[in-house]
Enzyme design. Structure first.
Site, PDB file in Angstrom:
ATOM      1  N   SER A  42       0.335   2.706   1.527  1.00  0.00           N
ATOM      2  CA  SER A  42       0.613   3.749   0.535  1.00  0.00           C
ATOM      3  C   SER A  42       2.052   4.247   0.718  1.00  0.00           C
ATOM      4  O   SER A  42       2.988   3.479   0.560  1.00  0.00           O
ATOM      5  CB  SER A  42      -0.404   4.891   0.665  1.00  0.00           C
ATOM      6  OG  SER A  42      -0.216   5.858  -0.349  1.00  0.00           O
ATOM      7  N   HIS A  89      -0.794   1.692  -3.111  1.00  0.00           N
ATOM      8  CA  HIS A  89      -0.992   2.792  -4.048  1.00  0.00           C
ATOM      9  C   HIS A  89       0.259   2.922  -4.926  1.00  0.00           C
ATOM     10  O   HIS A  89       1.323   3.303  -4.445  1.00  0.00           O
ATOM     11  CB  HIS A  89      -1.225   4.105  -3.299  1.00  0.00           C
ATOM     12  CG  HIS A  89      -2.482   4.120  -2.496  1.00  0.00           C
ATOM     13  ND1 HIS A  89      -2.735   5.067  -1.531  1.00  0.00           N
ATOM     14  CD2 HIS A  89      -3.579   3.325  -2.518  1.00  0.00           C
ATOM     15  CE1 HIS A  89      -3.924   4.856  -0.992  1.00  0.00           C
ATOM     16  NE2 HIS A  89      -4.451   3.791  -1.577  1.00  0.00           N
ATOM     17  N   ASP A 140      -7.346   5.945   3.466  1.00  0.00           N
ATOM     18  CA  ASP A 140      -7.838   4.814   2.683  1.00  0.00           C
ATOM     19  C   ASP A 140      -7.649   3.528   3.492  1.00  0.00           C
ATOM     20  O   ASP A 140      -6.574   3.270   4.019  1.00  0.00           O
ATOM     21  CB  ASP A 140      -7.066   4.721   1.360  1.00  0.00           C
ATOM     22  CG  ASP A 140      -7.646   3.675   0.426  1.00  0.00           C
ATOM     23  OD1 ASP A 140      -8.844   3.349   0.561  1.00  0.00           O
ATOM     24  OD2 ASP A 140      -6.903   3.191  -0.454  1.00  0.00           O
TER      25      ASP A 140
END
Length: 351
Positions: free
Chosen positions: A173, A200, A296
């Protein structure tokens, strides 16, 4: 502790609007504004902000040049505010390469159709960027020293653990675009298995990002397409705003690109992709978690480990934000905790 924010934008209207939004969060304080890059550099030297919000296009000195010069003076997190267009994506990726930490849309409505929610998300990102960045660049906490000790003690694996995986999956991310570039540019064109990339990123950014990586790497890099059969030596980037799931069977793997549920926090989501991998070829998968906020990928790594797959995590020192890899390391799921440059090198050794 109050987070001190410097706003940089050539529009006085936008500076005022952004300052008013930031003022709604008691954790944040606007300590100065600047109308171009040169002013921004002076204000950084004068006020030592915790976070800088930066526009891309400005007179006198543009945002990309300003980021490069600011990072040379002071290691301050810079949040780029850009238009979510193809051109905006390319410029934002340039800014990330120059040293910017993260990015958000300049049109806050792109964060949420609900005005209050959009403002909350903006303020939360500024706060997280400061707390995550500065925690990552300060002394290690006692808990993180325990994680770090996993790296400092060399462990020789048996030969069976060095077998080439059938699939490599990388999730990341904040800080991911630069981290992925460092990893993938070290891989040879004849890399022996396919790679799935979950970053992301919004839908308008992923095509440009895949194209950029493809020009920089010896392997082929492309945005994944629905139903595409995976091939060795190719990295498939999950399209922004959608979910990428692995389908098929060993030796005939393909990806399914799906809309996903409206309430899903991340699109694409590392956990969802990793879960689908675990169900098909978890034992023959090498999962890698790179820099990023949040956790995540932790649950997905756990599922891959349950099926005797292998997990690597980026270390704290080389992470922009030590959130996602820390979650994996603290859960005891990482077989290796590596510097970002060592991840690429050790992947290349699989060839």
């Amino acid at each position: 502790m109050t987070v001190k924010v410097l706003i940089v934008d050539d529009s006085s209207f936008f500076r005022k609007r952004l300052a008013e939004i930031i003022a709604t969060d008691p954790r944040l304080q606007v300590i100065a504004t600047a109308s171009n890059g040169e002013e921004a550099i002076r204000e950084v030297q004068r006020h030592h902000p915790d976070v800088v919000t930066m526009d891309l296009e400005m007179p006198v000195m543009d945002g990309i040049t300003a980021v490069r010069k600011i990072k040379a003076i002071r290691n301050t997190p810079v949040l780029m505010l850009s238009t979510w267009t193809t051109e905006g994506a390319k410029s934002t990726l340039d800014a990330l390469e120059a040293g910017a930490t993260d990015f958000l849309p300049k049109r806050f409505e792109d964060l949420s159709s609900d005005k209050v929610e959009a403002q909350r998300k903006l303020c939360q990102r500024i706060y997280q960027l400061s707390s995550g960045f500065h925690a990552n660049h300060s002394d290690l906490s006692a808990a993180n020293r325990i994680v770090k000790s996993q790296v400092s003690v060399p462990v020789k694996a048996d030969k069976s653990s060095n077998t080439t995986p059938e699939l490599v999956a990388i999730g990341t991310s904040t800080g991911g675009p630069v981290a992925l570039q460092k990893v993938l540019t070290q891989l040879p064109a004849n890399f022996p298995c396919p790679i799935l990339l979950i970053q992301h990123m919004p839908a308008t950014f992923t095509p440009s990002f895949a194209e950029r990586l493809n020009t920089q790497c010896a392997i082929r890099v492309k945005q994944a397409e629905n139903g595409e059969v995976l091939q060795a030596g190719t990295a498939y980037l999950a399209p922004g705003g959608q979910q990428m799931l692995l389908k098929g069977r060993p030796n005939h793997l393909y990806v399914s690109i799906e809309a996903g549920d409206a309430n899903e926090t991340y699109k694409p989501c590392v956990d969802l992709t990793f879960d689908s991998i675990a169900n098909i070829c978890g034992a023959k998968t090498l999962a890698v978690i790179l820099t990023g906020m949040g956790s995540d990928g932790r649950n997905g790594c756990e599922n891959i480990k349950k099926r005797t797959g292998t997990v690597w995590a980026q270390d704290q020192q080389s992470s922009t934000i030590y959130g996602m890899p820390m979650a994996v390391a603290k859960a005891g799921l990482a077989d290796k905790i590596l510097d970002i440059n060592d991840i690429g090198r050790q992947l290349a050794e699989l060839s």
